[in-house]
Enzyme design. Structure first.
Site, short mmCIF file in Angstrom:
data_model
loop_
_atom_site.label_atom_id
_atom_site.label_comp_id
_atom_site.label_asym_id
_atom_site.label_seq_id
_atom_site.Cartn_x
_atom_site.Cartn_y
_atom_site.Cartn_z
CE LYS A 98 -9.54 -28.45 -11.20
NZ LYS A 98 -10.14 -28.33 -10.26
N1 PMP Z 1 -3.45 -26.75 -11.90
C1 PMP Z 1 -4.62 -25.96 -12.65
C2 PMP Z 1 -4.16 -25.30 -13.76
C3 PMP Z 1 -5.87 -25.77 -12.24
O1 PMP Z 1 -6.45 -24.94 -12.65
C4 PMP Z 1 -6.01 -26.46 -11.13
C5 PMP Z 1 -7.57 -26.47 -10.41
N2 PMP Z 1 -7.86 -25.29 -10.00
C6 PMP Z 1 -5.16 -27.11 -10.40
C7 PMP Z 1 -3.98 -27.30 -10.79
C8 PMP Z 1 -5.31 -27.71 -8.99
O2 PMP Z 1 -6.20 -29.04 -8.86
P1 PMP Z 1 -7.27 -29.02 -7.63
O3 PMP Z 1 -8.40 -28.07 -8.02
O4 PMP Z 1 -7.59 -30.52 -8.02
O5 PMP Z 1 -6.91 -28.80 -6.42
#
Ligand code: PMP
Length: 427
Positions: A98
């Site tokens: 992120k």
């Molecule tokens: N893994 C974790 C620990 C996350 O916080 C997130 C984001 N919410 C993701 C994976 C998934 O990523 P995305 O939001 O890009 O789908």
């Protein structure tokens, strides 16, 4: 002297029109270039020998993460299972994938004049944790304040960390997206209220600049709908993976929380590698698996009366969702398949990764690895599969890892035990 002003004006007008048309053509061709097939950016990403060069601020450390072979899973499946280590310490500020997204959203807001550094502006976000942590640390690095709303059932270490980073933290009881008190709606409303109550200077300069500076504006980062999210992966993770693999990739496997990762990477890789299989790794309780496989957003746990605590009924944090967001929408046509992963399977995979490889993964990373194994089994030996390790197990000690338990010394788990793990194994 004849009056030539009319000629000058006329000439200037024609020149202006020509310049405008030429400028528009340049802009259009740039836009077309951007939307055309992505260019492999391997030249810029070729690994240099020696330590990484000096960069500007903690934000300069974001991206260019390692890609490594998970030895145990590769050996077991006969495929090469590669993991992008987004959680290594110097993935910049918040130490998860992120970081890329938070930086991209802040930079876009700065470009659009919505955020001005050191002007008292506050970034608001609704997040299960990781995005908030990345935003909070980048806010510090770039001269903003952060106000983060997160559901109160997420691991406590995330909100503790946010407080250490100087963010205002709202732990909001879990509520569906249609309710006002849902964590995302609350962040949006707080940002609007903040901006609404900020005095705006009139043309006669009625408001003291210091007053405006003291209150700043509220900016709702909006990771679910903000397209700067998938673009961070289109510009970063996708080209990095392509370059690190020299363009040889058979499958990309990732979960979706906002959908930014899977959409951004798929949008970059698919035009370059038409045979690539993109697989969604979906935890129990999420509706996306059925959305990808059957076109219907539905999860069996969503049936009336069966939902337990949360909107997405899983112990996994960060992925799984029951609505289509703009970031998922951006890549959903490129997703070829989905693998559903139960909590028990995710817990068993997390334990396996410690036991066999010394990898202490977060819950979504465990789901990704489980789905990567399933994909390997489906494709057969000899294929290369890339997945994401989005964050570390240390963000999940009090919930996911509390349930996973201690790994213990001399254990010898079989992969079939992981694949067939059941709820009863973790009571
Ligand atoms: N893994 C974790 C620990 C996350 O916080 C997130 C984001 N919410 C993701 C994976 C998934 O990523 P995305 O939001 O890009 O789908």
């Amino acid at each position: 002297m004849p009056d030539r002003s009319a000629i000058y004006v006329g000439t200037a007008f024609v020149a202006g029109v020509c310049l405008t048309i030429a400028y528009k053509d340049i802009l259009d061709s740039r836009r077309n270039e951007k939307s055309a097939k992505p260019k492999p950016q391997s030249d810029a990403l070729v690994a240099h020998s020696g330590p990484p060069e000096i960069v500007e601020g903690i934000e300069g450390c974001i991206g260019n993460t390692h890609l490594f072979r998970i030895k145990s899973l590769s050996d077991e499946t006969g495929c090469e299972i590669l993991a992008k280590a987004e959680a290594r310490f110097l993935n910049g500020a918040g130490q998860s994938s992120k970081d890329r997204v938070a930086l991209s959203m802040i930079e876009l807001a700065e470009e659009e004049g919505i955020l001005t550094p050191y002007s008292g502006d506050t970034i608001y976000e609704g997040t299960s944790g990781s995005t908030g942590i990345s935003l909070a640390s980048l806010a510090r690095a770039k001269g903003y304040l952060a106000h983060i709303c997160l559901p109160s059932d997420q691991a406590i270490e995330k909100s503790n960390l946010l407080l250490k980073l100087g963010a205002i933290v709202d732990r909001v009881p879990p509520a569906p997206i249609v309710e006002k008190e849902n964590f995302i709606n609350r962040a949006r409303a707080l940002a609007a209220a903040h901006t609404g109550s900020t005095p705006v200077a009139t043309e006669d300069g009625e408001v003291e600049p210091s007053e405006r500076m003291a209150r700043g504006r509220g900016f709702f980062a909006d990771q679910f709908e903000n397209e700067a999210n998938w673009r961070a992966h289109y510009d970063g993770s996708g080209p990095e993976i392509y370059a690190q693999c020299n363009g040889k990739i058979d499958a990309f496997v990732a979960g979706a929380g906002t959908g930014g990762t899977i959409s951004g990477v798929a949008r970059y890789l698919k035009p370059l590698l038409p045979d690539l299989t993109v697989v969604l790794a979906d935890p129990q309780g999420s509706g996306l698996y059925n959305r990808v496989r059957y076109g219907v957003m539905f999860d069996v746990k969503e049936r009336e009366g069966t939902r337990r605590r949360r909107q997405v009924d899983t112990i996994v944090e960060g992925i799984g969702v029951n609505r289509v967001t703009a970031n998922f929408e951006a890549g959903k046509e490129l997703i070829d398949d989905a693998v559903r992963v139960t909590d028990a399977q995710a817990l068993a995979m997390a334990r396996w990764l410690v036991e066999k490889d010394g990898i202490f993964a977060g819950s979504s990373s465990a789901v990704n690895c489980f789905a990567a194994v399933k994909t390997a089994q489906k494709l057969g030996p000899g294929h290369r599969i890339v997945t994401m390790l989005s964050d570390s197990g240390s963000r999940h000690l009090s919930r996911f890892w509390a349930k996973a338990g201690d790994v213990g010394g001399a254990v010898d788990t079989k992969l079939s035990d992981v694949l067939n793990a059941r709820d009863e194994d973790f009571q």
